[in-house]
Design a protein around this motif. Structure first.
Motif, PDB file in Angstrom:
ATOM      1  N   UNK A 134     -12.419 -28.073 -18.602  1.00  0.00           N
ATOM      2  CA  UNK A 134     -12.122 -26.542 -17.800  1.00  0.00           C
ATOM      3  C   UNK A 134     -10.863 -25.991 -18.101  1.00  0.00           C
ATOM      4  N   UNK A 135     -10.711 -24.755 -18.675  1.00  0.00           N
ATOM      5  CA  UNK A 135      -9.701 -24.000 -19.017  1.00  0.00           C
ATOM      6  C   UNK A 135      -9.159 -22.421 -18.297  1.00  0.00           C
ATOM      7  N   UNK A 136      -7.932 -22.522 -18.150  1.00  0.00           N
ATOM      8  CA  UNK A 136      -7.925 -21.211 -18.178  1.00  0.00           C
ATOM      9  C   UNK A 136      -8.135 -20.155 -18.975  1.00  0.00           C
ATOM     10  N   UNK A 137      -9.113 -19.082 -18.903  1.00  0.00           N
ATOM     11  CA  UNK A 137      -9.191 -18.594 -19.747  1.00  0.00           C
ATOM     12  C   UNK A 137      -8.327 -17.409 -20.428  1.00  0.00           C
ATOM     13  N   UNK A 138      -8.906 -16.459 -21.187  1.00  0.00           N
ATOM     14  CA  UNK A 138      -7.260 -15.399 -21.937  1.00  0.00           C
ATOM     15  C   UNK A 138      -6.989 -14.811 -20.909  1.00  0.00           C
ATOM     16  N   UNK A 139      -7.506 -14.142 -19.713  1.00  0.00           N
ATOM     17  CA  UNK A 139      -7.298 -13.779 -18.310  1.00  0.00           C
ATOM     18  C   UNK A 139      -5.914 -14.101 -17.466  1.00  0.00           C
ATOM     19  N   UNK A 167      -6.784 -16.616 -15.042  1.00  0.00           N
ATOM     20  CA  UNK A 167      -6.819 -17.141 -14.267  1.00  0.00           C
ATOM     21  C   UNK A 167      -8.755 -17.670 -13.746  1.00  0.00           C
ATOM     22  N   UNK A 168      -9.029 -16.902 -14.522  1.00  0.00           N
ATOM     23  CA  UNK A 168     -11.152 -17.465 -14.447  1.00  0.00           C
ATOM     24  C   UNK A 168     -10.969 -18.480 -15.152  1.00  0.00           C
ATOM     25  N   UNK A 169     -11.661 -19.508 -14.882  1.00  0.00           N
ATOM     26  CA  UNK A 169     -11.672 -21.178 -15.688  1.00  0.00           C
ATOM     27  C   UNK A 169     -13.204 -20.729 -16.338  1.00  0.00           C
ATOM     28  N   UNK A 170     -13.253 -21.633 -17.889  1.00  0.00           N
ATOM     29  CA  UNK A 170     -14.220 -21.637 -18.314  1.00  0.00           C
ATOM     30  C   UNK A 170     -14.814 -22.558 -19.247  1.00  0.00           C
ATOM     31  N   UNK A 177      -8.116 -21.127 -24.390  1.00  0.00           N
ATOM     32  CA  UNK A 177      -7.396 -21.796 -23.405  1.00  0.00           C
ATOM     33  C   UNK A 177      -6.535 -21.780 -22.413  1.00  0.00           C
ATOM     34  N   UNK A 178      -6.247 -22.753 -21.608  1.00  0.00           N
ATOM     35  CA  UNK A 178      -4.869 -23.764 -21.469  1.00  0.00           C
ATOM     36  C   UNK A 178      -5.685 -24.854 -19.966  1.00  0.00           C
ATOM     37  N   UNK A 179      -5.947 -25.962 -20.402  1.00  0.00           N
ATOM     38  CA  UNK A 179      -6.589 -26.644 -19.235  1.00  0.00           C
ATOM     39  C   UNK A 179      -5.402 -26.629 -18.501  1.00  0.00           C
ATOM     40  N   UNK A 223     -20.163 -17.184 -22.722  1.00  0.00           N
ATOM     41  CA  UNK A 223     -19.277 -17.132 -22.477  1.00  0.00           C
ATOM     42  C   UNK A 223     -18.545 -18.450 -21.917  1.00  0.00           C
ATOM     43  N   UNK A 224     -19.824 -18.984 -21.298  1.00  0.00           N
ATOM     44  CA  UNK A 224     -19.473 -20.142 -19.906  1.00  0.00           C
ATOM     45  C   UNK A 224     -18.469 -19.692 -19.097  1.00  0.00           C
ATOM     46  N   UNK A 225     -18.161 -18.656 -18.024  1.00  0.00           N
ATOM     47  CA  UNK A 225     -17.049 -18.878 -17.313  1.00  0.00           C
ATOM     48  C   UNK A 225     -18.431 -19.672 -16.177  1.00  0.00           C
ATOM     49  N   UNK A 226     -17.230 -20.157 -15.648  1.00  0.00           N
ATOM     50  CA  UNK A 226     -17.163 -21.018 -13.537  1.00  0.00           C
ATOM     51  C   UNK A 226     -17.582 -20.446 -12.753  1.00  0.00           C
TER      52      UNK A 226
END
Length: 176
Positions: free
Chosen positions: A44-49, A51-54, A59-61, A149-152
């Motif tokens: 699960x990554x914190x996306x480029x924004x 905040x939100x996960x993808x 992004x960063x785990x 984009x597989x947003x969670x």
């Protein structure tokens, strides 16, 4: 089940070496999942924004851990800054808060009056606790990946919110 068995074989010997963030109640862990777009477990990554996960893209785990009974996260071994999990629910047409929202982490809180900072739990695998644990929210509803984009997202009911979604289980894997 094969997915869980493979993960447990890979990480079981390493659990005693898991990273513990200063003052954390548990060793750190990543949340991982498979999706309809990939059968390979991905973090699960914190996306480029920020905040939100993808499960996709850049992004960063986040390294998750429990602190005083609450799921908390950080981006590095120092434990600073800390991030709190967020279900960013919006408003329904009648002004009430929705029963679904994007799942993310926030270091600063939210101005959205419907956003919640839930008390999330991890639930051991019912067949064999050595196979890992999955993230739950009050043991109601579930997590979904939505769109290419597989947003969670969290949804209390499968019919809530966006419809181009598939259910996912977010499993724990130790940070080594």
């Amino acid at each position: 089940m094969k997915f869980l068995s493979a993960i447990s074989l890979l990480v079981a010997p390493l659990v005693s070496w898991a990273l513990v963030i200063p003052n954390a109640d548990t060793p750190s862990f990543y949340l991982v999942a498979t999706s309809p777009y990939s059968s390979t477990p991905r973090p699960v990554l914190i996306g480029p924004d920020g905040v939100y996960t993808t499960l996709a893209g850049s992004g960063t785990a986040i390294q998750a851990y429990f602190y005083q009974g609450y799921l908390t996260g950080t981006l590095d071994k120092s434990g600073s800054p800390t991030y709190r999990p967020l279900v960013d629910t919006g408003f329904n047409s009648d002004g009430s808060c929705a029963t679904y929202g994007q799942f993310g982490y926030s270091a600063h809180g939210s101005t959205n009056k419907c956003a919640s900072f839930p008390r999330l739990q991890i639930q051991s695998n019912s067949e064999n606790s050595q196979l890992g644990a999955k993230l739950t929210y009050n043991y109601v509803g579930g997590f979904y990946v939505c769109g290419t984009d597989e947003m969670i997202w969290y949804k209390r009911n499968a019919a809530d919110g966006p419809q181009a979604c598939s259910p996912v289980d977010l499993y724990t894997v130790p940070v080594l």
